[in-house]
Write a protein that holds these residues in place. Sequence first.
Motif, mmCIF file in Angstrom:
data_model
loop_
_atom_site.group_PDB
_atom_site.id
_atom_site.type_symbol
_atom_site.label_atom_id
_atom_site.label_comp_id
_atom_site.label_asym_id
_atom_site.label_seq_id
_atom_site.Cartn_x
_atom_site.Cartn_y
_atom_site.Cartn_z
ATOM 1 N N LEU A 167 -10.358 5.691 -5.989
ATOM 2 C CA LEU A 167 -10.225 6.331 -4.682
ATOM 3 C C LEU A 167 -8.939 7.144 -4.657
ATOM 4 O O LEU A 167 -7.988 6.848 -5.389
ATOM 5 N N SER A 168 -8.914 8.146 -3.816
ATOM 6 C CA SER A 168 -7.660 8.891 -3.639
ATOM 7 C C SER A 168 -6.674 7.970 -2.923
ATOM 8 O O SER A 168 -7.059 6.967 -2.316
ATOM 9 N N VAL A 169 -5.408 8.327 -2.970
ATOM 10 C CA VAL A 169 -4.388 7.512 -2.306
ATOM 11 C C VAL A 169 -4.682 7.451 -0.810
ATOM 12 O O VAL A 169 -4.574 6.386 -0.191
ATOM 13 N N ALA A 170 -5.079 8.566 -0.215
ATOM 14 C CA ALA A 170 -5.372 8.586 1.222
ATOM 15 C C ALA A 170 -6.551 7.678 1.558
ATOM 16 O O ALA A 170 -6.501 6.910 2.526
ATOM 17 N N GLU A 171 -7.617 7.748 0.747
ATOM 18 C CA GLU A 171 -8.783 6.896 0.994
ATOM 19 C C GLU A 171 -8.429 5.421 0.799
ATOM 20 O O GLU A 171 -8.823 4.569 1.595
ATOM 21 N N ALA A 172 -7.698 5.135 -0.245
ATOM 22 C CA ALA A 172 -7.321 3.750 -0.525
ATOM 23 C C ALA A 172 -6.411 3.204 0.569
ATOM 24 O O ALA A 172 -6.569 2.056 0.997
ATOM 25 N N ALA A 173 -5.484 4.014 1.035
ATOM 26 C CA ALA A 173 -4.580 3.576 2.096
ATOM 27 C C ALA A 173 -5.363 3.304 3.381
ATOM 28 O O ALA A 173 -5.105 2.313 4.075
ATOM 29 N N ALA A 174 -6.318 4.171 3.692
ATOM 30 C CA ALA A 174 -7.135 3.967 4.893
ATOM 31 C C ALA A 174 -7.927 2.667 4.772
ATOM 32 O O ALA A 174 -8.021 1.893 5.726
ATOM 33 N N ARG A 175 -8.473 2.423 3.602
ATOM 34 C CA ARG A 175 -9.256 1.213 3.403
ATOM 35 C C ARG A 175 -8.383 -0.041 3.466
ATOM 36 O O ARG A 175 -8.799 -1.072 3.974
ATOM 37 N N ALA A 176 -7.154 0.074 2.976
ATOM 38 C CA ALA A 176 -6.236 -1.072 2.986
ATOM 39 C C ALA A 176 -5.564 -1.242 4.340
ATOM 40 O O ALA A 176 -4.952 -2.274 4.605
ATOM 41 N N GLY A 177 -5.639 -0.212 5.185
ATOM 42 C CA GLY A 177 -5.027 -0.291 6.506
ATOM 43 C C GLY A 177 -3.520 -0.128 6.493
ATOM 44 O O GLY A 177 -2.814 -0.680 7.336
ATOM 45 N N ILE A 178 -3.018 0.628 5.518
ATOM 46 C CA ILE A 178 -1.574 0.873 5.411
ATOM 47 C C ILE A 178 -1.340 2.360 5.181
ATOM 48 O O ILE A 178 -2.286 3.116 4.968
ATOM 49 N N THR A 179 -0.091 2.773 5.194
ATOM 50 C CA THR A 179 0.224 4.179 4.969
ATOM 51 C C THR A 179 0.087 4.513 3.483
ATOM 52 O O THR A 179 0.213 3.626 2.622
ATOM 53 N N PRO A 180 -0.150 5.782 3.162
ATOM 54 C CA PRO A 180 -0.225 6.167 1.748
ATOM 55 C C PRO A 180 1.044 5.813 0.972
ATOM 56 O O PRO A 180 0.976 5.384 -0.185
ATOM 57 N N GLY A 181 2.189 5.977 1.605
ATOM 58 C CA GLY A 181 3.446 5.642 0.926
ATOM 59 C C GLY A 181 3.534 4.163 0.578
ATOM 60 O O GLY A 181 3.958 3.791 -0.529
ATOM 61 N N ALA A 182 3.129 3.306 1.516
ATOM 62 C CA ALA A 182 3.154 1.857 1.260
ATOM 63 C C ALA A 182 2.172 1.498 0.149
ATOM 64 O O ALA A 182 2.452 0.635 -0.691
ATOM 65 N N LEU A 183 1.019 2.165 0.138
ATOM 66 C CA LEU A 183 0.033 1.894 -0.915
ATOM 67 C C LEU A 183 0.586 2.295 -2.281
ATOM 68 O O LEU A 183 0.411 1.569 -3.270
ATOM 69 N N LYS A 184 1.260 3.441 -2.348
ATOM 70 C CA LYS A 184 1.841 3.881 -3.626
ATOM 71 C C LYS A 184 2.870 2.873 -4.136
ATOM 72 O O LYS A 184 2.922 2.579 -5.334
ATOM 73 N N VAL A 185 3.678 2.337 -3.209
ATOM 74 C CA VAL A 185 4.682 1.344 -3.611
ATOM 75 C C VAL A 185 3.991 0.104 -4.161
ATOM 76 O O VAL A 185 4.363 -0.411 -5.220
ATOM 77 N N ARG A 186 2.963 -0.365 -3.457
ATOM 78 C CA ARG A 186 2.234 -1.553 -3.923
ATOM 79 C C ARG A 186 1.602 -1.302 -5.301
ATOM 80 O O ARG A 186 1.652 -2.154 -6.182
ATOM 81 N N ALA A 187 0.987 -0.139 -5.460
ATOM 82 C CA ALA A 187 0.336 0.174 -6.731
ATOM 83 C C ALA A 187 1.360 0.244 -7.856
ATOM 84 O O ALA A 187 1.140 -0.300 -8.945
ATOM 85 N N HIS A 188 2.498 0.904 -7.598
ATOM 86 C CA HIS A 188 3.540 1.020 -8.626
ATOM 87 C C HIS A 188 4.041 -0.361 -9.047
ATOM 88 O O HIS A 188 4.181 -0.648 -10.243
ATOM 89 N N ARG A 189 4.289 -1.209 -8.059
ATOM 90 C CA ARG A 189 4.745 -2.570 -8.379
ATOM 91 C C ARG A 189 3.663 -3.337 -9.136
ATOM 92 O O ARG A 189 3.957 -4.118 -10.037
ATOM 93 N N GLY A 190 2.415 -3.110 -8.754
ATOM 94 C CA GLY A 190 1.307 -3.768 -9.446
ATOM 95 C C GLY A 190 1.203 -3.323 -10.894
ATOM 96 O O GLY A 190 1.009 -4.145 -11.799
#
Length: 190
Positions: free
Chosen positions: A154-177
């Motif tokens: 999924l794109s970052v925007a789609e993934a963030a929407a699905r996770a219910g968080i901002t795109p920036g927060a999703l990127k941080v989580r993904a990077h840490r993961g």
Amino acid sequence: MADQGGSYRASEPEWGGLMAAAQEGDREAYERLLLAILPSLRQLVAVRLGDPASVEDVVQNVLLSIHRARHTYQPARPFGPWMRTIARNAVVDSQRKSATRRRRERPLSEAEEFPEPSQPVESSPPLSTSVREALEALPPGQRQAVELIHLRELSVAEAAARAGITPGALKVRAHRGYRALRVLLGGDEK
């Protein structure tokens, strides 16, 4: 004319005079005009729109439009039709935007709107046992971010929407993961 509260309340025939005074720089007349037309605008917009949730937004747009177009009002002409034309145009714009939005968007099901972080990966490529175990060892938020972006593609925007968080927060989580996965799989710690 004063109401029970003692405040000045203009009638429709007086609105033109108040606007003419406002065009000459009388701030008090302009404020009285805006307060006087507000109930009529709300009623006009509510009748045409029918959606109570949108009425105040459209009324605010009408007031802004009146403010922007105040120089176009001609004091020799009646104020009411001029104002109602601006209001009608704002209602039509609002209806047009709503129709466009309804055509482009579809409502999310509850499962799509509030996915479980540990929801199994849909149609993901087969993973080796070590990668699957490393993924399961990640904290739920990081695992969800990696699965949505890397495995579900999924794109970052789609993934963030699905996770219910901002795109920036999703990127941080993904990077840490990703960093944790490298460590868990015996790669670099960088």
